[in-house]
Design an enzyme around this catalytic site. Structure first.
Site, short mmCIF file in Angstrom:
data_model
loop_
_atom_site.label_atom_id
_atom_site.label_comp_id
_atom_site.label_asym_id
_atom_site.label_seq_id
_atom_site.Cartn_x
_atom_site.Cartn_y
_atom_site.Cartn_z
N GLN A 179 -80.04 71.91 -83.95
CA GLN A 179 -80.43 70.55 -83.60
C GLN A 179 -80.84 69.72 -84.82
OE1 GLN A 179 -79.50 70.98 -79.75
NE2 GLN A 179 -80.22 69.07 -80.66
N ALA A 194 -79.71 65.62 -80.68
CA ALA A 194 -81.16 65.64 -80.41
C ALA A 194 -81.40 66.19 -79.02
CB ALA A 194 -81.75 64.23 -80.51
N GLY A 202 -72.33 65.22 -78.87
CA GLY A 202 -73.14 65.65 -77.73
C GLY A 202 -74.62 65.46 -77.99
N ARG A 203 -75.38 65.56 -76.89
CA ARG A 203 -76.84 65.54 -76.98
C ARG A 203 -77.37 64.35 -77.78
NH1 ARG A 203 -78.70 71.92 -77.45
NH2 ARG A 203 -78.02 72.44 -75.36
N GLY A 204 -76.94 63.18 -77.40
CA GLY A 204 -77.36 62.01 -78.19
C GLY A 204 -78.21 61.01 -77.40
#
Ligand SMILES: *[C@@H]1O[C@H](CO)[C@@H](O)[C@H](O)[C@H]1NC(C)=O
Length: 391
Positions: free
Chosen positions: A197, A234, A255-257
Site C-alpha cells: 500500500q 490507499a 485500484g484502491r483509490g
C-alpha cells in the site's frame, strides 16, 4: 583576517539556511487542523540512516529536515523465502511474498515461487508523536523503507519522495502505515514503486487526519493488474477512521483509490474532495462495509470505474453530480455539496447516491470546508501536488 571573516560569513549563512524552513509549510486543514508536529523544535538534518531511524522513533518533539534521499534499500540485506506467482502476463506482473500464508490462503492456484527481497522494505520506520518530517526541495525523502505510526499523535509528513519498496512483491512493504493515531497531516508527498500500500490505515482508529496534495504515481514495472499500473493505492480500514482526503493526484493507479472499510464492526468517515484521478485502467473509490465516503468536487479523467459498486463494495458513498443531489446535502451540512465530474470515464451518475452518508459529515469541519469547483481541479492539482512545490 579577510579569509577568516569570509569563512565566518559563510558559517552564518549556513546557520541561517539550516534554520530556514524550520516549520512545516502552511497549516494543516480539514480534520487535521491544529496539528503542529514537532512545532518549534530546532530543525535538524540527520547525518545517517541510523540517526534518522532514532529521531523518528524517540519521544522527543522534533523537526527533521531531509535534504536528500535516505536510501535504506540494501541496508538490512535480503531475505529469500516462499512466495507465489498469482499473475502471469506482459508487462511484468507483481509476485507475492507468502506473508502470513497469503499465497496459501488467497492464491491457492498460483504457482509457488522462491522470492528474494530487501528486508528493509518489510520493517518500516517507527514514527513517534510530536514529529515533523519535512523534505527540502524536489528530491528528498526515503527509499526502500516506509513509515509506520502506531498510536502516535501530532505528526506531519510533508514534501517527501517515498519510493522503491520491493515494488516487485505484494507484501514487500507499505509507504505509510497508520495503526491508530490522531492529528496526522500527510501533505505534498510523492509516492511511487511500492510493494503493497501507498497508504494504509488499520486496525486502530485514525482520527483528526488529513491526507492532502500528494501524488500517488501508479506507473510501475510490476503490476498486480497486469497493465503497468499500481493496484494497492490507499486502504483506509481502521476501527473508527475520520479522514480528510483532499487535493491529491492519483495518476495511473488501477485500484484502491482509496479502498475504504471492509471489516465488520468498524466504520470510517472519509471526506474525499478535489482529488484529480487520471488514466486509471481499473477503479478509484472502493467503499466496503462500514464505509461512509462523501465525494465532492473530484475530477475523474479517463478512469474506467470511478466508484466501485456490487461485490464487496457494499459501503456507502455519495458522489453528487446533479444540482438536485448537491442540494440534498443542505439539510444536514447546512450547505450544498460540490458536484463531481467524470470525463471519458465510467459511470459516476447513479452509482454513488446513498444520502445515508451525510449523517457522518455534520461536524463543523465538513460544513466549513473550502472546496473548489471540479472544473478547477485538474489545473490546480497538477500545479500544486507532490514533492518540490512547498519547500
Ligand atoms: C507530545 O507533546 C505533548 C504536548 O507538549 C505532550 O503532552 C506529549 O506527552 C508529547 N508526546 C510524547 C510521546 O512525547
Amino acid at each position: 583576517m579577510w579569509p577568516s571573516y569570509k569563512a565566518y560569513i559563510v558559517f552564518l549563512v549556513t546557520l541561517a539556511s539550516a534554520a530556514d524552513n524550520a516549520l512545516a509549510v502552511g497549516t494543516a486543514f480539514g480534520l487535521a487542523t491544529g496539528t503542529t508536529g514537532g512545532g518549534s523544535a530546532t530543525a535538524a538534518t540527520p547525518t545517517s540512516l541510523a540517526q534518522l531511524t532514532t529521531w523518528l522513533s524517540d519521544s522527543t518533539a522534533r523537526v527533521i529536515v531531509l535534504d536528500r534521499i535516505f536510501d535504506y534499500t540494501s541496508a538490512e540485506g535480503t531475505v529469500t523465502g516462499a512466495g507465489c506467482a498469482p499473475w502471469t502476463c506482459t508487462p511484468s506482473p507483481q509476485f507475492a511474498i507468502n506473508s502470513n500464508n497469503w499465497c496459501t490462503n488467497y492464491e491457492p492456484n498460483a504457482a509457488s515461487k522462491t522470492v528474494t527481497y530487501y528486508k528493509a522494505g518489510v520493517t518500516p520506520l517507527a514514527v513517534g508523536s510530536n514529529k515533523t518530517l519535512l523534505g527540502k526541495g524536489s528530491n528528498a525523502g526515503i527509499a526502500g523503507k516506509g513509515l509506520k505510526i502506531t498510536g502516535g499523535s501530532n505528526i506531519i509528513i510533508q514534501n517527501l519522495k517515498i519510493s522503491n519498496i520491493n515494488s516487485m512483491y505484494v507484501w514487500g512493504g507499505d509507504a505509510i502505515q497508520i495503526d491508530g493515531g490522531s492529528k496526522i497531516w500527510i501533505d505534498h508527498n510523492t509516492i511511487q514503486n511500492i510493494g503493497r500500500q501507498m497508504i494504509a490505515t488499520g486496525y486502530g482508529a485514525v482520527t483528526q487526519t488529513t491526507i492532502s496534495n500528494n501524488v500517488f504515481n501508479g506507473q510501475t514495472s510490476y503490476s498486480a493488474t497486469c497493465n503497468g499500473q499500481h493496484y494497492w493505492t490507499a486502504i483506509l480500514t481502521g476501527k473508527a477512521d475520520q479522514i480528510t482526503f483532499a487535493l491529491n493526484y492519483l495518476y495511473q493507479t488501477s485500484g484502491r483509490g482509496p479502498h475504504v472499510g471492509g471489516i465488520g464492526g468498524y466504520y470510517q468517515n472519509i471526506h474525499l474532495y478535489n482529488n484529480y484521478f487520471v488514466s486509471s485502467k481499473g477503479h478509484a473509490v472502493d467503499p466496503e462495509v462500514g464505509a461512509k465516503v462523501l465525494l465532492e468536487g473530484n475530477y475523474f479523467n479517463s478512469v474506467v470505474t470511478p466508484v466501485l459498486s456490487g461485490g464487496t463494495a457494499i459501503g456507502q458513498a455519495y458522489a453528487p453530480v446533479t444540482a438536485a443531489q448537491a442540494a440534498a446535502c443542505s439539510t444536514l451540512l447546512g450547505r450544498k455539496c460540490v458536484i463531481n465530474a467524470a470525463v471519458s470515464s465510467g459511470a459516476l451518475p447513479g452509482v454513488a447516491t446513498d444520502t445515508g452518508v451525510l449523517s457522518g459529515f455534520i461536524a463543523s469541519t465538513f460544513k466549513s470546508a473550502t472546496i473548489l469547483a471540479a472544473s478547477a481541479v485538474p489545473a490546480y492539482v497538477q500545479a500544486n501536488s507532490g514533492v518540490g512545490k512547498v519547500n
